[in-house]
Design a protein around this motif. Structure first.
Motif, PDB file in Angstrom:
ATOM      1  N   PRO A 434      39.797  41.906  38.543  1.00  0.00           N
ATOM      2  CA  PRO A 434      39.309  43.131  38.730  1.00  0.00           C
ATOM      3  C   PRO A 434      40.622  43.935  39.395  1.00  0.00           C
ATOM      4  N   ASP A 435      41.139  44.467  39.180  1.00  0.00           N
ATOM      5  CA  ASP A 435      42.110  44.869  39.663  1.00  0.00           C
ATOM      6  C   ASP A 435      42.173  45.164  41.660  1.00  0.00           C
ATOM      7  N   HIS A 457      38.420  34.077  42.351  1.00  0.00           N
ATOM      8  CA  HIS A 457      39.740  34.366  41.265  1.00  0.00           C
ATOM      9  C   HIS A 457      40.816  33.363  41.996  1.00  0.00           C
ATOM     10  N   PRO A 458      40.538  32.200  41.551  1.00  0.00           N
ATOM     11  CA  PRO A 458      42.227  31.040  42.115  1.00  0.00           C
ATOM     12  C   PRO A 458      43.417  31.251  41.559  1.00  0.00           C
ATOM     13  N   ARG A 459      43.517  32.301  39.847  1.00  0.00           N
ATOM     14  CA  ARG A 459      44.794  31.736  39.645  1.00  0.00           C
ATOM     15  C   ARG A 459      44.878  33.681  39.751  1.00  0.00           C
ATOM     16  N   ALA A 460      44.749  34.730  40.653  1.00  0.00           N
ATOM     17  CA  ALA A 460      44.870  35.745  41.355  1.00  0.00           C
ATOM     18  C   ALA A 460      44.824  35.950  43.111  1.00  0.00           C
ATOM     19  N   THR A 478      48.308  40.128  41.440  1.00  0.00           N
ATOM     20  CA  THR A 478      49.148  39.892  40.773  1.00  0.00           C
ATOM     21  C   THR A 478      48.494  39.325  39.660  1.00  0.00           C
ATOM     22  N   PRO A 479      49.237  39.597  38.017  1.00  0.00           N
ATOM     23  CA  PRO A 479      48.826  39.837  37.199  1.00  0.00           C
ATOM     24  C   PRO A 479      46.435  39.136  36.879  1.00  0.00           C
TER      25      PRO A 479
END
Length: 485
Positions: A434-435, A457-460, A478-479
């Motif tokens: 989420p944002d 959220h490991p990739r954010a 990050t996106p």
């Protein structure tokens, strides 16, 4: 039924025979304004209690947010998705409560969780009208008003008002109006008021069946055809529950099943688990509300389905007196007491007559005394009427989240976000980054906010935007590259 004359040597009965009205007159004669004035006062009190909790950001559950998400969707003519239950989760696959769509037009005009709280207060308050009216028709104006007040202050209703919002607020007035009609001998009206219960929640089809059985019992001598029709409605109520649990809810649920079987006896829990808690709950249901006299009325059968599923459940949160689960039982117990008093009041036993004579006063005194420890006691606390400075600071923090943003949150921030953002439950976004992440950390369960966000959220990448009074706001830098929906 007229009371037989007592011998001249017998003591004078403390309760005279109830005045006989025609079926139509019994519903309107004694104190026509009293029930509505009482309901108005209760509405003000219930609304105040609900808004005090809301203004203090003291919600104890995510339910207000879940229902607001569903009603917000209804208001915009969309599928009732509640993302707090999981992204894209249809609320009809959780509990079958399409009745909440009735609030959609009001919510469209006033899009706020406060709308739900005020509507619930109104529904609970208006349920006092049939309770007071029926009690007054049976016992006279003063005793009827006493029972109406005791009902309005009952612990079950106060606990429900204090629990933010829940769909059972629709069931309480339906049950009250149905039982009023039962006591007046209006069998068709009683069944018509009870039929919508199947649209309030999946278990209430059994309550419909219980009301229909009571109608059949009462009508069997004067109207055998009505009794058979009522038994047909009872079968319909049971069938509605079975179909809803096995077909309707699974059809809307992504797992294809009803998600609460494990809580309602499905996990192999022993019915004797928490037996002491269950006994205390039964005592609370019967003693302060009726002095055990409700046991003398067949109307109490209507309480059995709700009490039954709660007590055989393996989930201990269903057993006690907290939350909202006892609200639907309050009109049943109160009107069962009124019904019982019409019989006990003409008993040949002087002590029993005396007990019945003082019962309305006793139950209203008990309700007033218990209120000092129940949610309505907040009405006497000056601090409840203001908004704490800490809440204002937290609201300013959450206001930094733009409308339409996606937010992952726990209980604290939910009520300030669901009317304008897409809100997920913390840890249950199913791959969506989420944002923002907004959490109430007043209990110090979170030691490193950014590390916790990394675990979710490991990739954010999330950084702390700000924090105040135990609340932490993080923003995604990050996106979303998780590939989530």
């Amino acid at each position: 039924m007229p009371v037989p004359a007592l011998p001249s040597t017998s003591p004078r009965p403390l309760i005279s025979a109830p005045v006989t009205y025609s079926p139509r007159d019994r519903l309107v004669r004694p104190g026509r304004r009293d029930p509505w004035l009482l309901a108005g006062a209760l509405f003000v009190a219930y609304t105040a209690v609900s808004l005090f909790r809301y203004r203090h950001m003291a919600s104890r559950s995510w339910d207000l947010g879940i229902f607001e998400q569903a009603i917000r969707a209804y208001a915009h003519l969309r599928v009732p998705v509640a993302d707090l239950k999981g992204p894209g989760s249809d609320i009809l696959g959780d509990h079958f409560s399409p009745v909440t769509a009735l609030l959609a037009p009001v919510y469209r005009v006033f899009p706020s969780p406060v709308t739900l709280l005020v509507a619930q207060a109104a529904l609970f308050a208006v349920s006092a009208v049939p309770v007071t009216r029926a009690a007054g028709a049976l016992l006279g104006r003063r005793r009827g008003l006493a029972l109406g007040l005791a009902y309005g202050l009952s612990w079950g209703l106060q606990r429900a008002v204090d629990f933010d919002f829940h769909e059972i607020c629709f069931a309480v007035p339906l049950i009250a109006w149905s039982l009023e009609a039962v006591l007046a001998g209006r069998w068709r009206r009683a069944l018509c008021w009870a039929l919508p219960l199947v649209l309030v929640k999946e278990d209430l089809g059994m309550t419909l069946a219980a009301i229909a059985v009571v109608v059949a019992i009462r009508a069997r001598r004067t109207s055998p055809r009505t009794a058979w029709s009522a038994l047909g409605v009872a079968v319909l109520g049971v069938a509605a529950t079975v179909v809803t649990l096995t077909l309707v809810i699974p059809a809307f649920n992504t797992t294809g099943a009803y998600g609460y079987w494990d809580k309602v006896g499905g996990s192999g829990g022993d019915p004797f688990d928490g037996f002491d808690t269950k006994l205390r709950t039964l005592a609370w249901l019967l003693i302060p509300t009726s002095g055990l006299l409700a046991l003398r009325s067949p109307l109490l059968l209507v309480a059995l389905p709700t009490v039954g599923w709660r007590f055989v459940s393996s989930d201990s949160s269903y057993w006690g007196t907290d939350w909202h689960y006892s609200a639907v039982l309050m009109p049943v117990v109160t009107l069962a007491l009124a019904d019982a008093l019409t019989v006990v009041g003409s008993s040949p036993r002087p002590r029993l007559r005396s007990y019945a004579h003082h019962a309305p006063t006793a139950v209203v005194a008990a309700a007033l005394a218990l209120t000092t420890t129940l949610p309505m006691s907040a009405l006497s606390e000056p601090d409840a009427y203001g908004k704490p400075a800490g809440v204002k600071a937290v609201e300013r923090l959450l206001a930094r989240i733009p409308d339409g943003a996606s937010v992952e949150a726990n209980i604290g921030p939910i009520s300030r976000l669901t009317s304008r953002c897409r809100v997920f439950w913390v840890g249950n976004t199913r791959g969506i980054a989420p944002d923002f992440i907004a959490v109430d950390n007043n209990r110090k369960w979170l030691s490193d906010a950014e590390e916790y966000a990394k675990q979710l959220h490991p990739r954010a990448t999330y950084t702390v935007e700000d924090s105040t009074h135990g609340y932490v706001l993080m923003k995604r830098e990050t996106p979303d590259v998780t590939g989530g929906p």
